[in-house]
Design a protein around this motif. Structure first.
Motif: not given
Lengths: 428, 428
Positions: B342-347
Motif C-alpha cells: 500500500r505504501l509502495r503504490i501510494d508513491a
C-alpha cells in the motif's frame, strides 16, 4: 499452597487438565455456574445465562474428542457479540428482545475450539459510555470500567476463566485495570469482526480477559489463528521502552507508585529499560481518536440515531449529533493523519520491543454513574497497536492497580511473550 | 434529443428536478416500479420488492421538506445489506426467512438523505462466486457479473437510477463492466460497514452503481459525507498514468480495442498520458488478495461453516475449508506485506493523478453458471484504492466494454472529478 477451587482455575491450567481428561467440562461448567448463582445478584456481570444449555454442551464435549485449545472452558461473551442461542441486547433498550440469526464469527471460532458460552456479559450502551448494572468485584461502590464491564468483572470474580470483550477507545484495557485482570487487545485487523456491533471500524478490535497472560494468549490464539501466541517465552534480552506518555501529569498517586515499583523491579534484571524519545505532538492523538470515533459512531449507529432516538441516553445522542455534523472531507484528512502517525510510531519499535505505559489514571473511581476515562488508551486504540494490561498491585483501598504493555503492529506473539515474562517478574 | 422517460432519468438529473419540486417522488417511484414489473421476470435483478411501502415513502417525501441529496430517488440495495423492513437473504438458503432488526448504516444514511429503497437486489451466495438468478440485461445468455449482480443489472436496465453494492475482490467494478454502467468503489475505510455481511475486513468496501459519474458521486457523497465528491470538475491538467497491468496478456480483443480507443482519444487533448513504471512483482498482489480473502472469509463465515455446511455451495465450502487451514502467522505476514504494498503504490501517485487500467478481461462471458473473473480488480481491492468503472463502447455482439480508473487512497473527490472529465471525452 492450597488447591484452588474449580471455578478459580485459570484458563490455561484448566485447559491442560481438560485436554488430559483429568477434569470434566461438566464439573468446571457447573462450578462456574454455581459461582455465578452465588455472586451475580451482587456483581451483575451477566445479563443473560442459559445454565441448562451450557451443561448440555459441556456433557457433549466430555463425551466427544478434544475439540481445540478451549475445549471445555466456560466463557463469558460481551453482549455486543451476536449469539444465535442467547438474546443480544447491545446494552440498549432498543434491542431488549433481539435474537440474532447467527453467532458472531469470534463466538463461533471459540465454540469450534471447544469453548462453552456460559452467558452474555453486561456492556455499556452500544459499548459507549452509559454504564450497565455491573459493579466492581473488589468494591461495589466503584465502577468496573467500561465498556466490557461484565466480562472484566466476571473474570475478576472467578465466574469464568475467560471472557470476550472489544475496544474502540479503552474498553478492554480500562475495565481490566479497574477489575485487576489481564486484558488483551490484539492488533487491529487480526480478528474478524463479523457479527459484533460495529462502532468505529478504524479502531474496533475484539479481544478478551483472563487472570494470567497465558490465559488470554489461549483466547488470542483461537481468535487470530496464530499459534505463536501460545509459545509464551521470549528468548534473549527484552528492550523495554518506558513511555509515561504526555498524559502523565494526569496519572494519580496510585499509578505513579505502580510505575515506580515496576521500573525498579525491571531495572534489577537483565532486560533493558530505556526512556522512549517522546514523539513531538504525540498528545494530538487523543483528540484525533475522539474525532474519528465520533464521526464513525454517528454513521455506524445511523439506524438507531434516526429511528430510536428517544430510547438512547442523552450522552449518546449528544455524541451522535456532534458526529453527524462533521463533514467527510475533514474526516478524510484525519484518517490520512492517522495513517501518518501509524507509520511514525512503528519506527519506535526499531529501538524498543515493547512499550510500558499507564493503562489508566489510577484505580477504579468511586461511583457507578460513569465508567472512568480512557485517556491512556485512546492513542494506542487509534494506532491499532496490540496491548496488554498487567495487574500487579493494590492501592490503600485494596483496589487493583497495574500498567499497560504495548507491542508493535502485528507482533502480538512477541508482545504476549514479553508480557508473560514481565508480569511474572512484577507479581513475585 | 428526445425527452427521456421518467425511469430513464439519471440520478443527478432526477435529483435536481426533485429538489426543485419539478418532479414528484411518487411519479418517479411509480415509473421505476412499472419498469421493474415489466422487466424483472426476465432480468431477475430484484429478489424482494415492497411497492406499497415505497410509494408511501415517496408520498411522505413529496409532502415534506427536501431531505437531502438523494431526496425522492428510488434505489436498489444489494441483498447483503440488512434492511429492517425487507427480508435480507445474503444470497443463501440459510437466511431465506431472515428479517434483520435494523437497517445497515449505509442504508440508513441513504434514507436520511431522502432515498426510497425500492427493493433488494440479487447477490451471489454471501457475495462470493455462486451466481444468483440475474441475467445480463444486454443479453440474457450472458452473466451480469457478480457479486453485486442485481444492483448492476437493475441500474443498466433502468429499473432504478442508483443501487448499492460491495466489493471484496471485484464485485462492483466487474458487474458494472459487464452491464455497462458506472461503478464506484470508494477508498477502503471511508464508508462504515455496520449491518453489511462482512467477508474480508481487510478489503470489504461499500459503493454503488449509476449510469453517469455524476450519479455515483451523489451516492458517494452521502455514503462518505464528503461533499467534495459533488464538485465534479478538476481544474488544470490531469496526469493520467497508463497501467495495462501485468495481467494485460489476459485482456481479450474487446478490452484491447477499448484500451486503444481510450488512449488515442485521451492523447488528443490537453491532459497528459504517461506509461506507469510497472512496480516489480506487482503481479504477486493477485495471489496475495486471494490468500487474504480466503483466510478472512473462512473465519467471518464461521457460523455458517460450522452450522449450515450442508446448505452452502460446494465452491464456498471448498473456499472455507481451505481458508480455515491457513495458520494465523502466515496470514499476519501477508497483512504486513499488504501494508508494504500500500505504501509502495501510494508513491506512484506522486507522478500520476489517476491510473487507467482494465476492469475485466473482456465483455460479459456467455453462460450463467459463473460470474466472470475479477482478475483485473483484485490488486486494487487489496490495496484499498478508490476505483471507477467507465463504460464507453460495445463489442460486436452489442455487449458493453469499458475501462477502470483508479485513484489515490482517500482522494475520491479527485478520482471522481477526473472520471467525469475522462468519461465525457470517451463517450462523445
Amino acid at each position: 499452597m492450597t488447591t484452588p477451587k474449580l471455578h478459580e482455575l485459570g484458563a490455561a491450567q484448566a485447559a491442560t487438565l481438560l485436554a488430559r481428561r483429568e477434569l470434566k467440562a461438566e464439573d468446571l461448567v457447573r462450578a462456574c455456574l454455581e459461582r455465578v448463582a452465588a455472586r451475580n445478584d451482587d456483581i451483575h456481570a451477566f445479563v443473560h445465562l442459559d445454565a441448562v444449555s451450557a451443561l448440555a454442551q459441556a456433557r457433549a464435549l466430555d463425551a466427544g474428542p478434544v475439540r481445540g485449545p478451549l475445549h471445555g472452558l466456560p466463557i463469558g461473551v460481551k453482549d455486543i457479540f451476536d449469539t444465535s442461542d442467547l438474546p443480544t441486547g447491545y446494552g440498549s433498550a432498543v434491542y431488549a428482545h433481539h435474537r440474532p440469526a447467527a453467532d458472531a464469527a469470534s463466538v463461533a471460532l471459540c465454540r469450534e475450539a471447544g469453548a462453552v458460552v456460559l452467558g452474555k456479559t453486561v456492556t455499556t450502551e452500544f459499548a459507549y459510555f452509559a454504564p450497565g448494572a455491573t459493579v466492581n468485584p473488589h468494591n461495589a461502590l466503584h465502577t468496573p470500567g467500561g465498556s466490557s464491564s461484565g466480562s472484566a468483572a466476571a473474570v475478576a470474580d472467578h465466574m469464568v476463566p475467560l471472557a470476550l470483550g472489544t475496544q474502540t477507545a479503552g474498553s478492554i484495557i480500562r475495565p481490566a485495570a479497574y477489575c485487576g485482570v489481564v486484558g488483551y487487545k490484539p492488533s487491529l485487523g487480526r480478528v474478524v469482526g463479523a457479527g459484533v456491533k460495529s462502532l468505529s471500524p478504524t479502531m474496533d478490535v475484539i479481544g478478551g480477559f483472563g487472570r494470567d497472560v497465558r490465559d488470554v494468549a489461549l483466547l488470542g490464539a483461537v481468535l487470530t489463528g496464530d499459534l505463536r501466541l501460545l509459545e509464551g517465552h521470549e528468548h534473549g534480552t527484552l528492550r523495554i521502552g518506558l513511555f509515561p506518555s504526555p498524559s502523565w501529569p494526569q496519572a494519580d498517586a496510585d499509578t505513579q507508585k505502580a510505575w515506580e515499583q515496576a521500573t525498579q523491579a525491571l531495572a534489577r534484571n537483565s532486560d533493558s529499560c530505556q526512556d522512549v524519545a517522546m514523539p513531538q505532538d504525540f498528545d494530538e492523538l487523543i483528540q484525533l481518536q475522539k474525532d474519528v470515533m465520533t464521526f464513525e459512531m454517528a454513521r455506524s449507529l445511523s439506524f438507531e440515531r434516526l429511528r430510536h432516538r428517544e430510547a438512547l441516553s442523552p450522552q449518546l445522542v449528544a455524541l451522535l449529533d456532534t458526529g453527524i455534523s462533521i463533514d467527510g472531507a475533514t474526516h478524510a484528512a484525519r484518517l490520512q493523519r492517522t495513517a501518518e502517525w501509524r507509520l511514525r510510531i512503528d519506527a519506535l519499535f526499531e529501538r524498543h520491543d515493547v512499550l510500558l505505559t499507564p493503562s489508566t489514571m489510577g484505580a477504579a473511581p468511586a461511583g457507578l454513574a460513569a465508567t472512568g476515562d480512557p485517556l491512556f488508551c485512546r492513542s494506542w486504540s487509534l494506532l491499532g497497536l496490540p496491548a496488554v494490561h498487567l495487574p500487579f498491585a493494590r492501592n490503600a483501598k485494596g483496589l487493583p492497580v497495574g500498567l499497560q504493555l504495548v507491542g508493535r503492529m502485528g507482533e502480538d506473539h512477541k508482545l504476549l511473550a514479553a508480557a508473560q515474562r514481565i508480569h511474572d517478574r512484577l507479581r513475585y
